[in-house]
Design a protein around this motif. Structure first.
Motif, PDB file in Angstrom:
ATOM      1  N   ILE A  21       0.861  -1.193   0.000  1.00 30.26           N
ATOM      2  CA  ILE A  21       0.000   0.000   0.000  1.00 30.26           C
ATOM      3  C   ILE A  21       0.892   1.235   0.000  1.00 30.26           C
ATOM      4  CG2 ILE A  21      -1.760   1.300   1.261  1.00 30.26           C
ATOM      5  CD1 ILE A  21      -2.718  -1.338   2.449  1.00 30.26           C
ATOM      6  N   VAL A  22       0.703   2.072  -1.009  1.00 23.52           N
ATOM      7  CA  VAL A  22       1.476   3.307  -1.120  1.00 23.52           C
ATOM      8  C   VAL A  22       0.749   4.450  -0.424  1.00 23.52           C
ATOM      9  CG1 VAL A  22       2.505   4.953  -2.732  1.00 23.52           C
ATOM     10  CG2 VAL A  22       2.429   2.509  -3.312  1.00 23.52           C
ATOM     11  N   THR A  23      -0.545   4.580  -0.716  1.00 22.17           N
ATOM     12  CA  THR A  23      -1.368   5.650  -0.142  1.00 22.17           C
ATOM     13  C   THR A  23      -2.783   5.133   0.036  1.00 22.17           C
ATOM     14  OG1 THR A  23      -0.074   7.419  -1.170  1.00 22.17           O
ATOM     15  CG2 THR A  23      -2.286   7.982  -0.500  1.00 22.17           C
ATOM     16  N   ALA A  24      -3.444   5.572   1.091  1.00 15.52           N
ATOM     17  CA  ALA A  24      -4.840   5.211   1.316  1.00 15.52           C
ATOM     18  C   ALA A  24      -5.645   6.481   1.521  1.00 15.52           C
ATOM     19  CB  ALA A  24      -4.965   4.304   2.541  1.00 15.52           C
ATOM     20  N   ARG A  25      -6.730   6.605   0.772  1.00 14.95           N
ATOM     21  CA  ARG A  25      -7.665   7.728   0.953  1.00 14.95           C
ATOM     22  C   ARG A  25      -8.960   7.129   1.488  1.00 14.95           C
ATOM     23  NH1 ARG A  25      -5.766  12.612  -1.500  1.00 14.95           N
ATOM     24  NH2 ARG A  25      -7.626  13.448  -0.517  1.00 14.95           N
ATOM     25  N   LEU A  26      -9.321   7.482   2.706  1.00 12.55           N
ATOM     26  CA  LEU A  26     -10.438   6.837   3.394  1.00 12.55           C
ATOM     27  C   LEU A  26     -11.499   7.881   3.702  1.00 12.55           C
ATOM     28  CD1 LEU A  26      -8.151   4.982   5.960  1.00 12.55           C
ATOM     29  CD2 LEU A  26      -8.793   4.197   3.686  1.00 12.55           C
ATOM     30  N   SER A  27     -12.744   7.576   3.396  1.00  9.87           N
ATOM     31  CA  SER A  27     -13.823   8.509   3.729  1.00  9.87           C
ATOM     32  C   SER A  27     -15.084   7.713   4.040  1.00  9.87           C
ATOM     33  CB  SER A  27     -14.082   9.494   2.582  1.00  9.87           C
ATOM     34  OG  SER A  27     -14.512   8.825   1.420  1.00  9.87           O
ATOM     35  N   THR A  28     -16.023   8.386   4.697  1.00  5.07           N
ATOM     36  CA  THR A  28     -17.282   7.748   5.086  1.00  5.07           C
ATOM     37  C   THR A  28     -18.439   8.624   4.674  1.00  5.07           C
ATOM     38  OG1 THR A  28     -16.211   6.726   6.982  1.00  5.07           O
ATOM     39  CG2 THR A  28     -18.612   6.799   6.996  1.00  5.07           C
ATOM     40  N   ARG A  29     -19.438   8.027   4.034  1.00  2.00           N
ATOM     41  CA  ARG A  29     -20.674   8.716   3.696  1.00  2.00           C
ATOM     42  C   ARG A  29     -21.795   8.015   4.439  1.00  2.00           C
ATOM     43  NH1 ARG A  29     -20.770   9.871  -2.776  1.00  2.00           N
ATOM     44  NH2 ARG A  29     -18.913  11.197  -2.899  1.00  2.00           N
ATOM     45  N   ALA A  30     -22.360   8.721   5.434  1.00  2.00           N
ATOM     46  CA  ALA A  30     -23.351   8.092   6.313  1.00  2.00           C
ATOM     47  C   ALA A  30     -22.697   6.836   6.887  1.00  2.00           C
ATOM     48  CB  ALA A  30     -24.645   7.810   5.569  1.00  2.00           C
ATOM     49  N   ASP A  31     -23.222   5.647   6.598  1.00  2.00           N
ATOM     50  CA  ASP A  31     -22.636   4.408   7.108  1.00  2.00           C
ATOM     51  C   ASP A  31     -21.951   3.624   6.001  1.00  2.00           C
ATOM     52  OD1 ASP A  31     -23.384   4.779   9.759  1.00  2.00           O
ATOM     53  OD2 ASP A  31     -25.390   4.039   9.369  1.00  2.00           O
ATOM     54  N   LEU A  32     -21.566   4.307   4.932  1.00  2.00           N
ATOM     55  CA  LEU A  32     -20.895   3.665   3.809  1.00  2.00           C
ATOM     56  C   LEU A  32     -19.446   4.132   3.760  1.00  2.00           C
ATOM     57  CD1 LEU A  32     -21.189   1.888   1.219  1.00  2.00           C
ATOM     58  CD2 LEU A  32     -21.623   4.020  -0.014  1.00  2.00           C
ATOM     59  N   ALA A  33     -18.503   3.195   3.921  1.00  2.00           N
ATOM     60  CA  ALA A  33     -17.083   3.518   3.793  1.00  2.00           C
ATOM     61  C   ALA A  33     -16.712   3.517   2.319  1.00  2.00           C
ATOM     62  CB  ALA A  33     -16.243   2.502   4.559  1.00  2.00           C
ATOM     63  N   VAL A  34     -16.012   4.562   1.898  1.00  2.00           N
ATOM     64  CA  VAL A  34     -15.551   4.684   0.510  1.00  2.00           C
ATOM     65  C   VAL A  34     -14.037   4.833   0.577  1.00  2.00           C
ATOM     66  CG1 VAL A  34     -15.785   5.939  -1.652  1.00  2.00           C
ATOM     67  CG2 VAL A  34     -17.721   5.829  -0.069  1.00  2.00           C
ATOM     68  N   ASP A  35     -13.312   3.736   0.406  1.00  2.00           N
ATOM     69  CA  ASP A  35     -11.862   3.711   0.614  1.00  2.00           C
ATOM     70  C   ASP A  35     -11.147   3.468  -0.711  1.00  2.00           C
ATOM     71  OD1 ASP A  35     -12.551   3.974   3.240  1.00  2.00           O
ATOM     72  OD2 ASP A  35     -12.140   1.893   3.782  1.00  2.00           O
ATOM     73  N   VAL A  36     -10.077   4.236  -0.913  1.00  2.00           N
ATOM     74  CA  VAL A  36      -9.286   4.117  -2.145  1.00  2.00           C
ATOM     75  C   VAL A  36      -7.835   3.842  -1.759  1.00  2.00           C
ATOM     76  CG1 VAL A  36      -8.587   5.248  -4.283  1.00  2.00           C
ATOM     77  CG2 VAL A  36     -10.831   5.747  -3.298  1.00  2.00           C
ATOM     78  N   PHE A  37      -7.259   2.794  -2.340  1.00  2.00           N
ATOM     79  CA  PHE A  37      -5.882   2.400  -2.033  1.00  2.00           C
ATOM     80  C   PHE A  37      -5.046   2.471  -3.311  1.00  2.00           C
ATOM     81  CE2 PHE A  37      -8.726   0.322   0.909  1.00  2.00           C
ATOM     82  CZ  PHE A  37      -8.110   0.485   2.148  1.00  2.00           C
ATOM     83  N   TYR A  38      -3.916   3.143  -3.221  1.00  2.00           N
ATOM     84  CA  TYR A  38      -2.931   3.154  -4.305  1.00  2.00           C
ATOM     85  C   TYR A  38      -1.875   2.122  -3.935  1.00  2.00           C
ATOM     86  CZ  TYR A  38      -5.131   7.355  -6.123  1.00  2.00           C
ATOM     87  OH  TYR A  38      -6.034   8.235  -6.661  1.00  2.00           O
ATOM     88  N   VAL A  39      -1.724   1.101  -4.747  1.00  2.00           N
ATOM     89  CA  VAL A  39      -0.900  -0.047  -4.355  1.00  2.00           C
ATOM     90  C   VAL A  39       0.082  -0.413  -5.466  1.00  2.00           C
ATOM     91  CG1 VAL A  39      -2.795  -0.930  -2.942  1.00  2.00           C
ATOM     92  CG2 VAL A  39      -2.501  -1.791  -5.269  1.00  2.00           C
ATOM     93  N   SER A  40       1.054  -1.247  -5.086  1.00  2.00           N
ATOM     94  CA  SER A  40       2.023  -1.775  -6.045  1.00  2.00           C
ATOM     95  C   SER A  40       2.380  -3.200  -5.639  1.00  2.00           C
ATOM     96  CB  SER A  40       3.284  -0.898  -6.051  1.00  2.00           C
ATOM     97  OG  SER A  40       3.989  -1.054  -4.828  1.00  2.00           O
ATOM     98  N   ASP A  41       3.168  -3.851  -6.479  1.00  2.00           N
ATOM     99  CA  ASP A  41       3.668  -5.170  -6.097  1.00  2.00           C
ATOM    100  C   ASP A  41       4.922  -5.005  -5.247  1.00  2.00           C
ATOM    101  OD1 ASP A  41       5.731  -4.549  -7.824  1.00  2.00           O
ATOM    102  OD2 ASP A  41       5.057  -5.894  -9.413  1.00  2.00           O
ATOM    103  N   ALA A  42       5.553  -6.092  -4.906  1.00  2.00           N
ATOM    104  CA  ALA A  42       6.716  -6.040  -4.011  1.00  2.00           C
ATOM    105  C   ALA A  42       7.875  -5.254  -4.610  1.00  2.00           C
ATOM    106  CB  ALA A  42       7.173  -7.460  -3.669  1.00  2.00           C
ATOM    107  N   ASP A  43       7.900  -5.108  -5.953  1.00  2.00           N
ATOM    108  CA  ASP A  43       8.975  -4.374  -6.621  1.00  2.00           C
ATOM    109  C   ASP A  43       8.617  -2.916  -6.867  1.00  2.00           C
ATOM    110  OD1 ASP A  43      10.580  -6.678  -6.759  1.00  2.00           O
ATOM    111  OD2 ASP A  43       9.489  -7.353  -8.562  1.00  2.00           O
TER     112      ASP A  43
END
Length: 858
Positions: free
Chosen positions: A813-835
């Motif tokens: 995981i490089v970056t995580a953008r986490l937010s909540t709308r009412a009771d709904l989590a809206v999460d965005v992850f910027y990811v890469s492989d081990a390299d």
């Protein structure tokens, strides 16, 4: 009832006991019998056409049941009686409502017998609220609490010594309310007034409270209570006793009350328990039960909102009258104390009254607009009589009648007014005038948006947004406050807010559709070309700042393109203020200090790019001795923070026994920033998030960096929990202690999270979410990273489960953008492989998505 007096002693006439020969069923079968009888009573078709009659029948049947038990225990012929209180006393007992009773007794009653009877009441399986008191004890509690006083006002005799009941009524209740008459009525009026005019409440919540919501059942009952006390009528119940309301209006109010009562009955029957909140998930079922059909939820809610709007006018009319219920004194004061504000209009006590008996034919649109403008200038509201008159006028007028240069000019002047305009726009909407000026507004009236996010109807969301933008002049955030105060002409901002969701009445993406409607609407109102272009831009882009702030990690190129399209600071300021007002008007919990911080960060970046369009891109910049090589680090951190990071990493103590985790906490209003320095290892992030979660932290955002020497530099933005209330430093010490336990393999992160859930069970979700689980993976929107977007019910520990699954798949995981709308989590992850590269293998991505679905559905 007549009564005789002998000296100082009141002699009550002899009353027959309400004894019954009916014996209670055996305990083994009693509960089943009650359920069958309740189902039978509420199976009647009349529960929708005449709901009060069904409630009366159910109340009478409960009378028989409790009376049988009461007499079976040999309680009431001499020393005790059974009395119904509250809604039961009012004869309006809903299927699963609490049954409140009073066992009134004198000194000769055997308390063991009373205790035995109370146990039998509870054995019925009904939800009972039972109090046991003497007359002296009842006298002692009168006046302590308005709710208790009112419960006694509603009392009804059920069984036992009738004379005791009459003594309660005539020796205590009647004298008390006669003495406290003025104070009680004033108290009820204050409650009604506070509800209607409170800035924190609205009639138009998507999930309304049928019993205690503004202008719902409880407020109707308050009218009845105030009127009964005013008239000194302590025996009658029901809306028909409201003599202050004219017969046609009384018939309307009674119909409104019956509709809400029927809805509450259906809600109880559908849920098979006491339930007063008409939640979104329940609305289709209620609509079908009530006869609106399987797809009738929208029509059901439209009728509900029109009903409470009608009740609101009845309450306002009630509040305009004096405590004696007469208008003679007010009529005299109008002539003496009222002052004229325009031809045919006067103001008294902040209320506009009309002295015009008749309006010249054809002059109605201009007269109405001048009336609202005068009320705005004098910070006054309109009398109910005047509102009803305008509403009747509006039904005979069309948008074409308001397509006059003069009416458009007045409306623009009102929107440009420096003082708040929200209350006047609300009245224009309620009387049907706003939709004559902006005809597409009619399609939004009472329209519900079923997205688990918006808590108000679309029309009310729009009007609340205008109201909120006027309040920004006093906002505690200095950037927001300064921007709003610097706005010399609020015309463009208010108009854009009125039109920002206008496209939701049409098919298609509402921002684009609404922008296409702007020109026609604004031309009709007399806006010039430059003003129309600004409003169209704001409507088209009104979601962009939110999306960039909360939903994605904006690429530098995209930010520069957006800044170029904005063009100047004035437009950016307008878009910034519009976005804040839009978010705050979605629901009372949607705006947080953290969202304000994110939005301000984006605003500063865009402002810099607008004022320095040719500045070198940050990723081309150089800085000596950077602790990390990730180019995004430069754009996401400040120079002074980078200096601290270098020092903290250099000061890490790697000697044996030293702390394996170095934590640095910075407090902000409403949230905290935690910077973590440590030696990297497999599973590090998963274990760290488990420690933070087990302390109750809500992780708002995360920046994950690796240094050139295999250390981690992670930055978390956290919202602390108040269960338990601990100082921030103590929470951090707890995190360090838990981390050491994980390192020593005494605990796992999963065990720590599970222990937290056992000790502090999470509150149930408000919209218990048949929330959809959506997982999207794409390699298109980011040049450097794979993006994983997850929409899921915001259950406690959700992030820990996500990260655990990603870690198991060796996803970085490089970056995580986490937010909540009412009771709904809206999460965005910027990811890469081990390299450090994008994950592009389709088979691997499919397996990752499949496992995420499994883990998050558990």
């Amino acid at each position: 009832m007549s009564e005789k007096r002998s000296g100082n002693r009141t002699i009550y006439p002899t009353m027959p006991d309400k004894a019954t020969s009916r014996r209670p069923p055996p305990a083994a079968t009693r509960k089943a019998t009650i359920l069958e009888q309740r189902d039978s009573i509420f199976a009647a078709a009349e529960r929708r056409t005449d709901p009060l009659a069904v409630l009366h029948a159910y109340s009478r049947w409960i009378d028989e049941l409790l009376s049988a038990i009461f007499y079976d225990e040999n309680l009431g012929r001499e020393h005790a009686c059974l009395i119904a209180l509250g809604g039961y006393g009012r004869r309006e007992l809903c299927p699963y409502s609490d049954i409140d009773i009073l066992v009134l007794h004198d000194a000769g009653q055997d308390m063991e017998q009373i205790a035995a009877a109370v146990r039998k009441f509870w054995d019925t399986g009904l939800t009972m609220g039972c109090v046991v008191r003497t007359l002296e004890q009842c006298a002692a509690i009168l006046g302590q609490d308005m709710a208790t006083d009112t419960a006694l006002l509603e009392c009804t005799y059920i069984a036992g010594n009738r004379t005791l009941f009459e003594r309660l009524r005539f020796e205590l209740i009647v004298p008390y309310f006669l003495k406290k008459r003025t104070a009680y009525i004033a108290g009820m009026c204050e409650i009604l007034r506070d509800g209607i005019f409170s800035s924190a409440n609205t009639l138009f919540r998507v999930e309304p409270d049928l019993k205690n919501g503004i202008c719902t059942l409880r407020d109707c009952q308050r009218l009845v209570w105030a009127e009964r006390v005013r008239k000194g009528d302590f025996r009658a119940h029901g809306l028909h006793r409201l003599a202050q309301i004219a017969p046609p209006h009384l018939h309307s109010l009674a119909a409104d009350y019956a509709f809400l009562t029927a809805l509450r009955i259906e809600l109880h029957l559908l849920c098979k328990r006491r339930m007063d909140i008409l939640e979104i998930d329940l609305q289709p079922g209620i609509a079908e039960q009530y006869g609106f059909g399987p797809d009738g939820a929208g029509r059901l809610m439209e009728q509900f909102f029109r009903t409470v709007s009608d009740i609101r006018l009845h309450i306002l009319s009630f509040l305009e009258k004096d405590l004696a219920g007469k208008n003679i004194w007010r009529s005299v004061r109008r002539r003496i104390s009222a002052y004229p504000i325009a031809t045919g209009l006067t103001v008294l006590d902040g209320i506009v009254f009309s002295t015009h008996k008749k309006i010249e034919q054809g002059a109605e649109p201009l007269w109405v607009m001048k009336l609202f403008q005068s009320a705005l200038r004098h910070k006054a509201t309109l009398s109910v009589e005047l509102r009803n008159r305008i509403q009747r006028l509006s039904t005979g007028l069309t948008p074409h009648d308001f397509a006059l240069p003069e009416t458009g000019q007045i409306f623009r002047e009102m929107l440009a007014w420096q003082e708040p305009v929200g209350a006047i726009l609300q009245m224009m909407h309620e009387t049907g005038i706003l939709e004559k000026l902006i005809s597409p507004f009619q399609a939004l009236t009472c329209k519900v948006e079923y997205d688990s996010y918006h808590e108000f109807t679309i029309d009310q969301h729009i009007l609340l947004a205008v109201k909120h933008t006027d309040e920004l002049t006093q906002d505690p955030n200095p950037t927001i406050r300064a921007n709003r105060r610097a706005l010399e002409h609020p015309l463009i901002l208010r108009t854009a807010l009125l039109l920002h969701d206008i496209g939701k009445g049409q098919p298609g993406e509402h921002s684009q559709t609404g922008a296409g409607m702007v020109e026609t609407i604004c031309e009709r109102l007399g806006f010039n070309d430059a003003e129309i272009e600004k409003i169209r831009y704001l409507v088209y882009h009104h979601l962009d700042l939110s999306r960039l702030s909360f939903m994605r990690e904006p690429e530098e190129t995209a930010l520069r393109q957006f800044a170029a399209s904005i063009g100047n600071r004035e437009t950016l300021d307008l878009l910034y203020l519009l976005t804040i007002a839009d978010i705050r008007s979605v629901g009372p919990r949607t705006w947080t200090d953290w969202k304000g911080f994110q939005l301000e960060q984006l605003y500063d970046r865009l402002l810099y790019l607008i004022e320095h369009p040719y500045a070198k891109q940050p990723r081309e910049a150089t800085e000596e001795n950077l602790p990390v090589l990730d180019p995004s680090y430069l754009t996401e951190t400040l120079p002074e923070d980078r200096s601290l990071h270098r020092r903290w990493l250099a000061e890490m103590d790697h000697s044996e026994g030293a702390s394996p985790l170095h934590l640095h906490l910075d407090p902000f209003p409403g949230f905290e920033r935690l910077t973590v320095c440590a030696v990297d290892r497999p599973g590090f992030l998963c274990d760290l998030i488990g420690c933070l979660t087990s302390e109750g932290y809500n992780i708002l955002n995360a920046r994950i960096y690796s240094t050139i020497d295999d250390h981690v530099l992670d930055i978390f933005y956290l919202e602390p929990s108040d269960r338990p209330v601990l100082a921030a430093e103590e929470k951090i010490r707890n995190v360090e202690k838990k981390w050491r336990a994980i390192e020593a393999r005494e605990k796992t992160a999963d065990e720590l999270v599970a222990e937290r859930i056992r000790r502090y069970p999470p509150a149930p979700l408000r919209r218990t979410a048949k929330q959809p689980l959506h997982i999207r993976i794409n390699n298109i929107d980011s040049a450097a990273w794979t993006i994983i977007e997850i929409d899921a019910a915001d259950n406690f520990g959700l992030l820990h489960r996500i990260v655990r699954c990603l870690t198991a798949h060796r996803v970085n995981i490089v970056t995580a953008r986490l937010s909540t709308r009412a009771d709904l989590a809206v999460d965005v992850f910027y990811v890469s492989d081990a390299d450090g590269l994008k994950i592009t293998d389709p088979t691997r991505l499919d397996k990752l998505k499949e496992d995420l679905f499994v883990k998050l559905s558990e």
